[in-house]
Design an enzyme around this catalytic site. Structure first.
Site, short mmCIF file in Angstrom:
data_model
loop_
_atom_site.label_atom_id
_atom_site.label_comp_id
_atom_site.label_asym_id
_atom_site.label_seq_id
_atom_site.Cartn_x
_atom_site.Cartn_y
_atom_site.Cartn_z
CE LYS A 199 1.60 -2.33 -5.77
NZ LYS A 199 0.61 -3.04 -6.63
CB CYS A 308 -13.01 2.63 1.08
SG CYS A 308 -13.02 4.11 0.08
P1 NAI Z 1 -4.70 -4.62 -0.50
O1 NAI Z 1 -4.69 -3.62 0.59
O2 NAI Z 1 -3.85 -5.84 -0.35
O3 NAI Z 1 -4.27 -3.93 -1.89
C1 NAI Z 1 -4.25 -2.55 -2.15
C2 NAI Z 1 -2.91 -2.17 -2.79
O4 NAI Z 1 -1.88 -2.45 -1.85
C3 NAI Z 1 -2.55 -2.97 -4.06
O5 NAI Z 1 -1.86 -2.10 -4.95
C4 NAI Z 1 -1.60 -4.02 -3.52
O6 NAI Z 1 -0.71 -4.48 -4.50
C5 NAI Z 1 -0.87 -3.24 -2.44
N1 NAI Z 1 -0.25 -4.05 -1.39
C6 NAI Z 1 -0.66 -5.26 -0.90
N2 NAI Z 1 0.19 -5.69 0.06
C7 NAI Z 1 1.17 -4.75 0.18
C8 NAI Z 1 2.32 -4.63 0.99
N3 NAI Z 1 2.65 -5.56 1.87
N4 NAI Z 1 3.09 -3.52 0.86
C9 NAI Z 1 2.76 -2.56 -0.01
N5 NAI Z 1 1.69 -2.63 -0.83
C10 NAI Z 1 0.89 -3.70 -0.73
O7 NAI Z 1 -6.20 -5.05 -0.75
P2 NAI Z 1 -6.76 -6.38 -1.47
O8 NAI Z 1 -6.02 -7.59 -0.98
O9 NAI Z 1 -6.80 -6.16 -2.92
O10 NAI Z 1 -8.24 -6.39 -0.91
C11 NAI Z 1 -8.48 -6.92 0.39
C12 NAI Z 1 -9.47 -6.06 1.12
O11 NAI Z 1 -8.96 -4.77 1.29
C13 NAI Z 1 -10.81 -5.86 0.44
O12 NAI Z 1 -11.66 -6.92 0.64
C14 NAI Z 1 -11.27 -4.60 1.09
O13 NAI Z 1 -11.84 -4.91 2.33
C15 NAI Z 1 -10.00 -3.81 1.31
N6 NAI Z 1 -9.76 -2.81 0.26
C16 NAI Z 1 -10.05 -1.50 0.53
C17 NAI Z 1 -9.92 -0.55 -0.46
C18 NAI Z 1 -10.24 0.88 -0.21
O14 NAI Z 1 -10.60 1.58 -1.13
N7 NAI Z 1 -10.05 1.39 1.00
C19 NAI Z 1 -9.51 -0.90 -1.82
C20 NAI Z 1 -9.15 -2.28 -1.98
C21 NAI Z 1 -9.30 -3.19 -0.97
#
Ligand code: NAI
Ligand code: MG
Length: 501
Positions: A199, A308
């Site tokens: 996904k 990250c």
């Molecule tokens: P997110 O963690 O919500 O999104 C990442 C993935 O998880 C996306 O594919 C999203 O559709 C999916 N997702 C979201 N909620 C979910 C759920 N309940 N169950 C299963 N999958 C789910 O991150 P978002 O909202 O895009 O960004 C928010 C913050 O997260 C950023 O500001 C950053 O701090 C952090 N982040 C960290 C990343 C990393 O590489 N470790 C990458 C993206 C965001």
């Protein structure tokens, strides 16, 4: 900021691809969502809708899991030799490389990153990852183990271990490196013989969909890789909770990582997580300061801080504090903001309106707590999601901007006096993903590296990634490692076979 857009037009193939009615890949077929719903993905440089994509939800995930299960148990996939599996993955790498320009343009359009960066980093690293993993297909080995069972005197045994695929794997990826994150996930899963439901992030689904076409072209059997775009709360949550999924791999926020763990508890599926960070960059006064300034700047500003492992807490030895703050601020001021397709652009927009608001919210919170911006501190322009590279001083370890992941081009600079003071402060975070150290004293560098609680420590460099080097987090930065041979542990089960002989 460039307002007059002297932008290179996308290649014709890219324009055509983007304009398509995008579907999802289930069991080797491109299909609409069960609900018929679609969702928009935006061009972050303009805020305009870029494309519309089939919106996956529970029913689509059900179908994809069924296809992946069937492919795992019955399809030609489990009958392929390890060498054949490796060759398919290698072929996929070749196909991505042949279409490098197209992928780079898709990444730049959908994510906002500079095209020239996607060309030299995102796409070649994805190619390299698949090649590295292709080689592992024939090298995933068990052991023969001498055993000495006390309660069966005189009986001899032949005991060995097998490494077998975990089964049906759900993979949920973020938007910061859309193609590369797909590669990090798919490469090891496929080399170990699993089948997958991927996904992509709702902000950046396009490169994964193009990748799906190449997966079919490479000759992977139907159902081995299914790609279901959709939102996290619906498609993502359904995948994480699905009882027919044996393992879920996630990269994203720590907050959602915890939801994944809860969702996975239903059938105790295996979980691997690559989560947030608040990584310390440490500049000692005895380092080559010009290089340290350049690299510590890049540690935070690369990919607009949307990494990250971004070096977001810059600790500088007091003697060098003013010089480093000045150097990093000057570097920040020189960074040319603009749309990813403008050839002179060095930093593009943030990925979405949501991220723009989040980062600006952190800036306001920092100012309210007394932080000062030496440079930047605001959004840029009135079109698209641009934030000025920002250097914050007058900060302390308790402030929200120092404790929480901002995921934007914002660095907090903090002075320190000596190693004894530095180490506990650098470790004073719930995260433990990465760290950087700049010094000419090699002994000190390794002593500090040993004391930092982080999955990666870079010495006199930063953001150096390789398919062979494991990456992942201590503490709340995650579970398990990606890349290197360590990742194979996340995608295999160990079977002990014991034979009386
Ligand atoms: P997110 O963690 O919500 O999104 C990442 C993935 O998880 C996306 O594919 C999203 O559709 C999916 N997702 C979201 N909620 C979910 C759920 N309940 N169950 C299963 N999958 C789910 O991150 P978002 O909202 O895009 O960004 C928010 C913050 O997260 C950023 O500001 C950053 O701090 C952090 N982040 C960290 C990343 C990393 O590489 N470790 C990458 C993206 C965001
Ligand atoms: Mg987008």
């Amino acid at each position: 900021m460039a307002t007059a857009l002297k932008v290179v037009p996308p290649e014709e193939s890219v324009t055509k691809f983007v304009a398509r009615k995008h579907k999802m890949l289930i069991n080797g077929k491109w299909v609409d969502s069960a609900s018929g719903k679609r969702f928009p993905t935006y061009n972050p440089a303009t805020g305009e809708v870029l494309a519309e994509v089939a919106e996956g939800d529970r029913e689509d995930i059900d179908r994809a899991v069924e296809a992946a299960r069937n492919a795992f148990e019955n399809g030609p996939w489990p009958r392929l030799t390890a060498s054949e599996r490796g060759r398919l993955i290698w072929k996929l790498a070749d196909l991505i490389e042949e279409n490098l320009e197209e992928f780079a343009e898709l990444e730049s359009l959908d994510n906002g990153k500079p095209l020239k960066i996607a060309r030299v980093a995102d796409v070649p690293m994805a190619v390299d990852l698949f090649r590295y993993m292709a080689g592992w297909a024939t090298k995933i080995e068990g052991n023969t183990i001498p055993i000495s069972v006390p309660y069966t005197p005189g009986v001899k045994y032949l005991a060995y271990t097998l490494r077998e695929p975990v089964g049906v794997v759900g993979q949920i990826i973020p938007w910061n490196f859309p193609l590369l994150m797909a590669a990090w996930k798919l490469g090891p899963a496929l080399t170990a013989g699993n089948t997958v439901i991927l996904k992509p992030a709702e902000q950046t689904p396009l490169s994964a969909l193009r990748l799906g076409e190449l997966i079919a072209e490479a000759g992977f059997p139907d159902g081995v890789v299914n790609i279901v775009p959709g939102y996290g709360e619906t498609a993502g949550a359904a995948l994480a909770a699905h009882p027919g999924v044996d393992k879920v791999a996630f990269t994203g926020s720590t907050e959602v990582g915890k939801l994944i763990v809860q969702a996975a508890a239903g059938n105790l599926k295996k979980v691997s997580l690559e989560l947030g960070g608040k990584s310390p960059s440490v500049v000692f006064a005895d380092s080559d300061l010009d290089t340290a300034i350049k690299e510590a700047s890049s540690a935070i500003f690369f990919n607009h801080g949307q990494c990250c492992c971004a070096g977001s807490r810059l600790f500088v030895e007091s003697k060098a504090f003013d010089k480093v703050v000045d150097g990093v601020a000057k570097t920040a001021e020189k960074i040319k903001l603009g749309p990813g397709f403008e050839p002179s652009t060095e930093m593009g927009p943030l990925v979405s309106k949501e991220q723009l608001d989040r980062v600006c919210g952190y800036l306001e919170s920092g100012f309210a707590e007394g932080a000062k911006a030496v440079t930047g501190g605001t959004k840029a322009g009135d079109r698209g999601y641009f934030v000025k590279p920002t250097v914050l001083v007058n900060t302390n370890d308790r402030m929200k901007v120092v404790r929480e992941e901002i995921f934007g081009p914002v660095v907090t600079v903090l002075p320190f006096n000596d190693t004894a003071e530095l180490v506990p402060r650098a470790n004073n975070t719930e995260y433990g993903l990465a760290a950087g150290i700049w010094t000419k004293d090699i002994r000190k560098a390794h002593q500090v590296a040993a004391q930092l609680r982080a999955g990666t420590v870079w010495i006199n460099c930063y953001n150096i990634f390789d398919a062979a080097l494991p990456f992942g987090g201590y503490k709340q930065s995650g579970w398990g490692r990606e890349m290197g041979h360590e990742v194979l542990e996340q995608y295999t089960e160990v079977k002990a076979v014991c034979t009386a002989i």
